[in-house]
Structure formats: C-alpha cells, structure tokens
Design a protein around this motif. Structure first.
Motif, short mmCIF file in Angstrom:
data_model
loop_
_atom_site.label_atom_id
_atom_site.label_comp_id
_atom_site.label_asym_id
_atom_site.label_seq_id
_atom_site.Cartn_x
_atom_site.Cartn_y
_atom_site.Cartn_z
N LEU A 40 0.97 -1.19 -0.04
CA LEU A 40 0.09 0.10 -0.15
C LEU A 40 0.74 1.02 -0.09
N PRO A 41 0.39 2.50 -0.54
CA PRO A 41 1.10 3.53 -0.40
C PRO A 41 1.45 4.32 0.93
N THR A 42 2.39 4.83 1.23
CA THR A 42 3.00 5.05 2.46
C THR A 42 3.12 6.41 2.62
N THR A 43 3.05 7.27 1.47
CA THR A 43 3.57 8.60 1.63
C THR A 43 2.14 9.66 2.10
N ARG A 44 2.22 10.02 3.21
CA ARG A 44 1.09 10.76 3.55
C ARG A 44 1.29 12.13 3.23
N ARG A 45 2.38 12.68 3.21
CA ARG A 45 2.49 13.94 2.96
C ARG A 45 3.86 14.04 1.79
N PRO A 46 3.52 14.90 0.78
CA PRO A 46 4.64 14.81 -0.57
C PRO A 46 5.81 14.98 0.04
N ARG A 47 6.98 14.42 -0.39
CA ARG A 47 8.41 14.77 0.13
C ARG A 47 8.78 16.23 -0.33
N GLY A 48 9.46 16.68 0.49
CA GLY A 48 10.16 18.09 0.25
C GLY A 48 11.28 18.09 -0.61
#
Lengths: 365, 829
Positions: free
Chosen positions: A113-121
């Motif tokens: 499942l996707p894990t990135t809850r906020r986009p990376r900086g």
C-alpha cells in the motif's frame, strides 16, 4: 476429605494407590493434549492440575497414611504432579505459539500500500549544486565569500579594470537601477565579491564566491536574465597560472569524476591578464570527442568558464600590493555546469517552480 | 570574423598537408578561437552544375514579358545526357555561353527547392542561376555567365564559383583587434601553425610620397584624428562589376557585395583591418575638415537616420557643412551612388575611446566602428588608401589623380618594461630570458634587454599591450597554454563555512524534510503584483528599487517580497495538475534606503575606509527572506483516511520548525497584514524584533492569483532569525524522579490568545513545571457563547525528590490562580 490421621487407620487410601496416581497423570496428559485452544487448556488445567484435581485431592490424603507410608506416597504424588505440570507447560507453549501465529497471520497487511501521507520536500538543484561546489572548495581549505546582488557600479566594473569606456562593458548587458546617476547596478558577475574580499581583508586569500547574477538577456532555452556563477580568487605570495590550473583540475575531477581535467585557451577579460577560457574534458566520452557524444557534441571538451591571473591593476584598486602578491581568479556558470552534468538542455525548468523538477533531485545531487 | 581559408593563404605559406583543422587549432591555441568551419555554399544543396546553352528561343508572353525557352547541355548530370529544357527570364546570354544550372532536387539559399514544373507552356527542368539566387551578391539583372574556360558541362559548379571554399569563423576578443583583418590572422598563422612561413604583409607596400597636391584636409583635433590620408581617383566606371573573387570573399566574410566602389573599401578593410570611407568626390565641396561636433548639430547618416550630435562626436565637414560622423558612418549628402565617377578615399586613424562613445551614443554598430573602437594600426593609412586606389583602377577603369594628402603622424607606441623572469613567475612555466626575448620579437615587439629586465615597444597593431602582464600573456600564448603544469596551491588552514552559511543550509534541509519544495524565481516585480496582494500604498513593500532597463514593463523593479513569485509558481503547479504543493524560496529582497549615489572611486589606489563606507551605504538593504506558499492537502487522502487540507497553522509551524532548527524562541501574536486573512494571520517575533508573518491567505488574494481559498503563506526575514540563533546550546540536565501529571481545563473569553493563558500557567506553576501542552480546544453550549475551553496537560517534576500529591495539587492550583488573575480564566467543572 479425611480428617487428621491421629489414630492409624489400616485401610489403605485408594486415591494414593500407584494405579490411581498413574491414571490421574494419564488422564491429565490426555486432556492437555486434547485441548485445542488456550481456553480449553485452561479448563483442562483446572480439571487436572487445579485445587480440585484428582492429584490435588490425593495429595491431601497423604496425612491419612501411617508415617512409614507417607514418604513413599508423597514422592509418588509429587512426581505425578511434576509430570502433569510439565505436560501442561509444554502444551501451553505449543498452543501459545499457535495462537500467536494465528493472530499475526490475521494481522497481515498489504505492505505494498502507498505510505507517503505528505509529499516529500526537496531543495532546488541549483542550491544543491552550489553547495556541492562550495564543499569542494571548503575541503581545499578555501572559504565561501558572498556579496549583495544590487551592487555599486564601481565594484562591478571600475575596480575590476572595466573603466567607463572599456569595450568589455558592452560585452555584458547590465541592468541599471534608477536613477542612473546613483551608479547602482544588478551585478553582472560575482566578481565584485572578489573586490569586496580584497578590500576588507589581507592576503592570503583563498575564496570561492557562488551567487546569482543578472544580464539583460531575453529568457529562452539557453539564456536567462538571472543565472548563477561561482568564482574563485586566490591572492598569495608566489601564485602562478600553474596553481590556477591545479585548482581547476581539482574542481573538475571532484565535480565530474576522477581523471576529468581542464584545458586553457588564450582569451580576454579585463580583470585578468593573462586570461584564458577554460574547457573541461567531457566526462561522458572522456575527451574522445565521439560524434555520438551528446554531452560535448563530439568536441571532446565542454566550454566551462573564464580564468586568469588577477590583473595587477585590480590588485592596486583593491589595496593589495601587486609587487608582493599575485593571484588568480576564475568563474563559471553553476546552472551551466548543472545542465551538462545532468543532461538538461533547456534551462527554463530551473526557474519555473514546477515541483516535479526539484522533486526529481530531492535533497542531494 | 569570418574569412575563406584561401584568402588567409594569400599571405602565408603552410606546409603541404596542413588541414583547415590544423590551422584553426593553432589559431585557437594562440588566442583567435575557432567558432565554426563552414563551406561558403552551405545553404545550397543538390545538383548545381556548369551548363552550356545550346539553343534559346525568345517567346513573347501575353503579360508583356519575353521568356527564353532554352536547351542546355548539362553533360551526364541529369542522368540522361540529353539537353535539359529550361525556361529563363534573363537575356544577358547567348547560345554557346557557359552558365550555372541548378537541376531538379537542388535547394538554393532560403530553402528554395527546385523541381521540374510547367511554366509558360513548357516543362522547365531546373533553373539557370543569377548571383543573387546563389547568395553571391545583389546582382539580379542577369544570370551568371562563366568564362569559356571555367569548366565542362555537367561539372559541379561549386568549385567554379568558389562555393566549395571552407569558411573559418573566429571569435575575436577585444584585445586582439588585429584578428579582425586577414593581415592579423595570417600573421598569427605564421606564428602558430607548425612549419608556416613567409608571411606577406598586405599593408607593406610602396606608396607614393605625400604631397600637397591632393584633396585639401584640415584636422582641427589631432587627438581625435591623429592621421588623415586622402586619395582621389577619376574616370571610375560606376557600372563596372565587382570581380568574382572580391564578391566571393566578401560574401564568405558575411558582407553583402553592393557595388565595386563600396566592395573595394570593404575588401581593403577586411584585408588590412583599416576602415576606409569613400566619398563621391563630385559632391564634396572644398576642403575636408575634422573637428568635434557642436552640441545640437545634426547629420543624416548613410543609414538615413537624422542624428543630433554631441560635442564629443568627431565629424568630417566640407564647405556645405557636416558630411560624416568620423570613423563611424558617412553622411548621406556625399554618398557614392550609381553615377559616381570620382571617388575621394579617406583612410584615417581615429581615437578609439571617442569611437566607442560615439558608437554607443548613437547606437551605431558598424564593421568600421567595430574596428576603430578596438584600435587599428595607425601606420597603415597610406598603404590601405593606396590599395583601394589600386583595386579601383584595376577593376573600375579609374585613374589615380595626382596628389596624396597625409595629415598628421601615427602616435608612437609606449614602451613597456618587464622583469625577464616575470613570464616564468606568472605562468609557473620555466621560460628563460632568451625565449622571452625571442617570442616578443616574433610577436612584433621591438625589444631591448637591460640587465634582468627588458623594454618592449609593442607593434603598432597591438594598442592593447600597455602593461607587463600583457607581455606575459603574449609570451605564454606563444609557448602554449597547454604547457602550463597543474599544481594545487598549498592548502591554507581553512575556516570552513561561516556560521551563517551553515545555518542557511540547515534551514533549507529543515524545510525540505518537512515536505516543502524549494523554488528559485526572478526577483522582478511590478505594481500589479503588489496590487494583487492588496498591499496598501503606504506599506514599505511599495518602496521598490526600479530598473532603468527592465526586460518587461510588467516587472520593472526589484521585489520587496518573495510572495508574488511563489504564488505564481504555486498556481502554475496547480494548473499543471499538482494540486497539493508546498513551496519555499530563500532569496534576498531589495529595500531601498537613502538617496546618496554610490561614488565612482579612483582605481589607482585603494579607496579610503570612508570612501568605501560611502559606497556601501549607497546600496539598498538586501535582507535574506524566506517565503512559503502552500495549497491543497497537508496530508493526502488515502487508505489511512481522508487526509487534511493545509490551514493557517501549517504556515506558522513551518516557520516554527525553522526557528527550532536555529534554537530560536518565537513569540506569536495575532496580526492583520496583507496578503493574509485578517483573522488568520500570525505575527512572529524574536524578542522585540519582528521576523515576519504567517497564516492563511486572504480569500481575495487566492481568487486573484488563481489558487484555491485557504491557501497559506509565510514570509520572514532570515537575517533576523539567523542573528538570533543560539551559538552554544548548554547540555540539559534531567531529573530521574517520577513526573506528576495534572490536566486542567480553563474557560476564557474566546478572544483571549491561548498563548497568554499558557504563559500565565507557566508563570504560576513555577520552576517545577516541566512542560505544558494545550491538548484540546472546545467551544459549545457547555461553555457558553463567546467562551472557549482550553485543556492543558501539565507535567511537574522535581530535581531532587518525588513530588507528593499535596505538592502537585498545590502547584496546579497556583498555575490556575495565575491564569485566572491574568486572563480571567475559570476552571471548567
């Protein structure tokens, strides 16, 4: 329950018989083995190892035996209880392991499942490129000098041997600020930082000056009114063009790979004499100049920047004794270096703020 | 500077087998850098052949024109060997003539593709070419008729026309103005190409002695015009054609052949480097006179522009008044024309600085000006004028008039003295004294050795050589820059990055780690950008530094805020489908101050400290700002839940993250600043110093910049934050005694800042309070209208003992009492 055996009763206590004890042990072991869950095992424990189990009850009868028989019965019951407890523990362990396994199996998730809850900086690739270059110089023992982008005309031009009628002033298309008689410009190069450095400290000077500079170039795939430069300045006793070549070769190798060096061609800059254009060996074809090489377009070398020996006139204007000290200076485009290092053909993505561009480089380049 | 290779080899011999690349590599190594090698006919492709006209039938047409239906022998070039049928509109030829034919499939300059096509009742299979069609000149009156011995039908015509010639383009730097002439290029070939020899100087020629029989010339300003040579030719045939070699060479050099007289002056300029001006001698009235213009005088130059002159401009006059802007551009009244039969030739040396200023002032960029402002050999005026006379008499039927006017003498070259060891010291190469002397002599200097030093008088074509280091460059370029060894200078004990530099990196990493993406934008701004933000007229951000020459009238000033660019970038991302973005930029803004000018200081010495200070004070403030803009989701929706949109607190928190990274305590208060939502804008301070603002953008601003409402922004002064950063952080000491936790819910007026309540709790609880955290904010019936309940978790701990329940209760009570006294808080029951 039997009462205290104050007077010997010759009747043998049946529960303490070897057969009975053995049967109790067998019954307990069978019950434990039959328990399929920890719940069932708990009931089996109560039934067969609890206070009211056959062996517990038998244990209480020991007191009813004649003294000479107690020891024997005690040992028999004790052994039996030990066997039962061992069987219980073993089963307990098995069932607990099974239970845990089942529970963990039930807790299985889809780890894809996707894990990135906020986009990376991300940091801007030009910032990263500037810092990488700065680090190379810092590792050489140099320092990083800086100055303002809105700069005095005198520092941007005159102090660098670009007098008001110097033809080279037309080589650079300068943004002037209003009113013109205040003599303030957007710096066309980071060289005024060199002048500032010499004016504010004494040699030995080993500095690199990265920063943004401005020219009145219309914005297109290869021109931008703002771009980034890094310049280097060394002023010390006994400095020669050989040191300049050595420093640039070192920078080239650190930035583009071991074995990548530079070559010089005579050129002209007012602030240096002798002056040279510096080319860097193509790090893709390694100077072979194969027609297939897109990075150097078959040249084998890539135009990188300008350099030279600091013109003694510049040293004089900046308060450095040209009889005692000599120096070298060089400059190259950071954006340009980044572009050929990373195969970027159109510079505009650098300045348009599309997050997809910065994000592609993350926080290190 | 572009030239055909063969022209260079008119003046110097190179060994058999020397390639064009050998020549250009040698020139590049010594300072004339190769830009490109092209062929003269690069724009022509496909079959271009010599043809012999077999028949021509004139056929009058209804439109009044007469065309010729021709058959042309093109050998086997058409594949069949049969004559080629071609319709031709020109009449300047006859059967038997050799002509140039482009066959179907060929392409002429301008992308003009040739195919067989029906025209005037015939199928015309190709075209008989004129010079203009081949890009060889302006002559379109007729087709090219080749000499009878030029070649055989079917032969490729490129060789015949000189179109197969290699053209070399060199980049000429300001200090190598000699490279703007064949003379200079050939001399460098002789110096640098292995085995090259026998340099033949085209400016070295016998010239008739000067006399007073020539056209009278008066020079009033010998500084501006040290040498003026005038010659005259008569009986010139203005219809005479320019010889092919001249037009081919001019074309290769990128100049358009115009007419013989003009072409010859250009040709001699390219050959010698000396710009020449030709006047129609019959239009010149009386003596030529050179003087400075009077301010306000007017002149219409050759390009048809009427110009108002400045008192610094050098002009040429005759009895009629102004007839030329000396050295830069001639005037209209004495221009050579199609009827000029007498040509007055001017070869004059002009002051380079004056040329530069005049060219700049009048925005004239000409081939003559380009050379005159860089400096031309002042000794070759007579030779150049004589060469023009020669060419006009040879090709234009003219005869040289008696008389040869020479006014003035070339200014002498100043000698330069240099220690003989200087080239070695500066280059790091072991160059001995003999080598230094020999190379400078080869370079054209007159050299005299005086002990450990030498005195070199530079050749007249090298006005750029004025300093010892100029001599060093000459020596080192002739030894070869490739020879310079690579030596790292001994490493000094470096101090590494400065603290400010290190902290700036830390800030960038902190923000990137928190999900913000860095962008870089141009720092230009316009009134409209500030209007969009709703920035009031009196706001300091309206005080912008304007540019005199902005690229765009929409953004003519240096920005005082990073937000316009960030908002544009955010909207662009949203427009491209990236609906959740968090952007930051760290860049200087420009805040004007004062009205003092930045003085132009002397350069022959270090400025005094006072002078330097005055210079620095004249510059605007340029604090480093951090701008942030975000829109869309702070946390994306997904299998974990619905996500969370950005809100005002994300903006404040980003700044807090930066402050924390620097170890700086920020205080936050409500503010109403554009472009933020007036009820959702935080003002951030360090002590008394304002750092900046953060919060939700005003909905009108979001609408105006095409961002969704609720988008957020922050802008802070990083210089202030970095200044406040802690230097050494003391190590903390922890108590290992157990903590006592107490929660407290306080009801206050909803206008009371939570920060004030928290501060009161801290104050009241005293030093045993380890931490306080607001964990719930509640509004509703239970607390009453206009009231809010704030729930805080207090944690107490003593350094030396376990706190008793009584002590903890007492501390909690003290905290509540303080909150009540300061903020009117009541405990919620």
């Amino acid at each position: 329950m039997s009462g205290p055996n104050s007077s010997f009763d010759p009747v043998e206590v049946a529960a303490l018989s070897e057969e009975e004890v053995s049967r109790a042990v067998d019954a307990a072991t069978a019950a434990f083995a039959a328990a399929a869950t920890l719940e069932e095992l708990k009931q089996a424990r109560i039934d067969h190892a609890g206070d009211r189990s056959a062996l517990a009850l038998a244990n209480r009868e020991i007191g009813a035996l004649p003294p000479q028989a107690r020891k024997d019965a005690g040992q028999r019951v004790g052994r039996a209880r030990g066997q039962v407890n061992q069987a219980l523990a073993a089963r307990q362990e098995v069932l607990e392991a099974e239970h845990e396994e089942r529970m963990l199996a039930e807790e299985t998730v889809d780890v894809t499942l996707p894990t990135t809850r906020r986009p990376r900086g991300a940091r801007h690739p030009i910032t990263l490129q500037s810092e990488l270059i700065a680090d190379i110089f810092v590792a050489m023992g140099w320092e990083i000098a800086e100055g303002p982008v809105v700069e005095a005309e005198w520092l941007n031009f005159d102090a660098l041997n670009l007098g008001p009628d110097h033809p080279a002033r037309t080589m650079q298309d300068t943004f002037w600020t209003e009113p013109a008689d205040r003599h303030v410009v957007l710096r066309t190069q980071t060289s005024p930082v060199q002048a500032r450095t010499m004016l504010t400290r004494q040699p030995p000077i080993y500095v690199a000056c990265p920063g943004r500079v401005f020219r009145t170039d219309e914005y297109d795939a290869t021109h931008s009114p703002m771009f980034h430069q890094v310049e280097g300045l060394v002023v010390d006793e006994g400095i020669s063009m050989a040191h300049l070549k050595g420093s640039l070769d070192h920078l080239a190798a650190r930035l583009f790979g071991e074995g990548i060096d530079t070559r010089f061609r005579p050129s002209y800059f007012p602030f240096t004499e002798p002056s040279a254009e510096v080319d860097v060996r193509c790090f893709v074809c390694r100077g072979v100049g194969s027609d297939a090489c897109r990075t150097c377009r078959g040249e084998g070398w890539i135009e990188w920047g300008g350099c030279g020996v600091v013109n003694p006139r510049v040293l004089t204007a900046c308060g450095v004794d040209p009889e005692r000290y000599s120096g070298f200076a060089f400059g190259m485009g950071i954006d340009r270096s980044f572009m050929f290092r990373h195969g970027l053909e159109d510079l505009r993505p650098l300045f348009e703020g599309d997050v997809r561009f910065s994000a592609a480089f993350g926080t290190e380049i | 500077m572009k030239t055909s290779k063969s022209w260079i080899l008119d003046y110097v011999d190179v060994p058999e087998g020397t390639t064009t690349e050998d020549i250009t590599a040698a020139l590049t190594r010594t300072g004339l850098k190769l830009e490109a090698i092209e062929s003269a006919g690069a724009e022509i492709s496909g079959p271009l052949v010599v043809g012999r006209v077999l028949t021509m039938e004139p056929e009058p047409q209804k439109n009044g024109k007469t065309i010729n239906w021709c058959t042309v022998d093109v050998g086997d070039a058409n594949g069949s060997g049969d004559p080629q049928g071609i319709v031709c509109g020109a009449h300047n030829f006859a059967p038997g003539d050799l002509v140039v034919v482009v066959l179907p499939g060929g392409v002429l300059p301008g992308g003009f593709e040739i195919s067989a096509r029906k025209t005037y009742g015939h199928v015309s299979a190709g075209m008989i070419c004129s010079a203009r069609e081949l890009g060889l000149g302006e002559d379109h009156d007729g087709i090219i008729v080749l000499p009878q011995d030029a070649g055989e039908p079917g032969q490729d015509a490129r060789g015949v026309l000189g179109l197969d010639e290699e053209v070399i383009e060199l980049e000429v730097n300001p200090d190598r103005a000699y490279g703007l002439s064949l003379r200079g290029i050939a001399r460098d070939v002789a110096l640098s190409v292995s085995g090259a020899s026998n340099f033949r100087d085209p400016a070295l020629r016998e010239v008739p002695p000067a006399d007073d029989q020539g056209h009278p010339v008066v020079v009033d300003d010998p500084t501006g015009c040290p040498v003026f040579v005038a010659r005259t030719v008569s009986g010139f045939d203005p219809t005479a054609a320019t010889p092919d070699f001249i037009s081919a060479r001019l074309t290769a050099a990128g100049m358009r052949p115009i007419s013989l007289a003009v072409d010859v002056t250009n040709y001699v300029m390219l050959e010698t480097g000396r710009p020449i001006h030709g006047y129609d001698a019959d239009k010149v009235q009386g003596a030529l006179r050179v003087r400075r213009a009077r301010a306000g005088e007017r002149l219409t130059t050759l390009d048809g522009t009427d110009r108002e002159l400045s008192a610094e401009d050098l002009v040429v006059t005759d009895d009629s008044g102004l007839i030329g802007l000396g050295g830069v551009m001639g005037g209209e009244t004495t221009e050579m024309s199609a009827s000029t039969s007498r040509v007055l030739i001017e070869a004059a040396h002009w002051d380079a600085v004056s040329m530069f200023r005049t060219g700049k002032r009048h925005k004239i960029s000409s081939e003559a000006g380009k050379r005159n402002e860089r400096g031309v050999d002042p000794t070759i005026c007579e030779a150049a004028a004589d060469r023009v006379v020669e060419l006009l008499t040879t090709y234009g039927g003219a005869t040289a008039d008696p008389g040869h006017t020479v006014v003035g003498t070339p200014p002498p070259m100043a000698a330069v003295t240099m220690g003989l060891d200087r080239p070695a010291r500066v280059s790091g190469l072991p160059i001995d004294a003999d080598t230094v002397l020999a190379l400078l002599e080869a370079d054209g200097c007159v050299v005299a050795r005086e002990g450990d030093a030498l005195t070199a008088t530079p050749p007249p074509w090298r006005p750029d050589i004025t300093d010892p280091h100029d001599l060093v460059e000459e020596v080192v370029r002739l030894v070869g820059y490739d020879e310079i060894p690579s030596v790292l200078p001994p490493a000094p004990g470096g101090r590494g990055l400065t603290r400010v530099q290190a902290l700036r990196r830390r800030i960038g990493r902190t923000l990137a780690g928190a999900g913000w993406v860095e962008v870089v934008d141009f720092p230009f701004v316009g009134e409209r950008d500030l209007d969009v933000l709703g920035i009031p007229a009196a706001d300091p951000r309206r005080q912008v530094l304007r540019l005199s020459n902005p690229l765009s009238s929409q953004a003519p000033a240096m920005t005082t805020t990073l937000l316009p660019g960030l908002l544009r970038a955010a909207a662009r991302n949203v427009g491209l489908g990236t609906t959740s973005v968090a952007l930051f930029e760290a860049a200087p803004v420009v805040l004007p101050r004062g009205t003092e000018a930045a003085p132009i200081l002397p350069v022959d010495r270090r400025p005094t400290d006072a002078e330097f200070d005055a210079l620095l004070k004249a510059l605007p403030d340029q604090p480093l700002h951090l701008g942030l803009v975000a829109t869309g989701d702070a946390e994306l929706p997904g299998w974990w839940g619905t996500g969370r949109g950005v809100d005002w607190s994300d903006a404040v928190d980003a700044v807090r993250a930066v402050a924390d990274a620097l170890g700086v305590q920020l205080t936050v208060a409500a503010a109403a600043e554009a472009p933020w939502h007036p009820g959702r804008c935080a003002e951030l301070r360090v002590g008394e110093h304002l750092v900046g603002h953060a919060g939700e953008l005003h909905p009108k601003v979001c609408d105006a910049v095409d961002l969704p409402r609720r988008s957020i922004a922050a802008e802070v002064d990083l210089d202030v934050l970095i200044e406040a950063a802690v230097h050494l952080r003391p190590a903390p000491s922890f108590s290992d005694y157990p903590a006592a936790k107490e929660d407290v819910a306080l009801v206050v007026d909803e206008r009371t800042p939570a920060a004030a309540v928290e501060a009161a709790l801290r104050e009241g609880a005293g030093p045993l309070l380890e931490s306080v955290r607001l964990f719930d904010v509640y509004r509703g019936e239970q607390v009453g209208a206009g009231q809010v309940s704030l729930a805080f978790a207090l944690r107490f701990r003593a350094p030396d003992r376990t706190l008793t329940d009584e002590e903890t209760a007492g501390l909690r009570e003290a905290a509540v009492v303080a909150a009540t006294q300061r903020t009117g808080a009541t405990q919620r029951s």
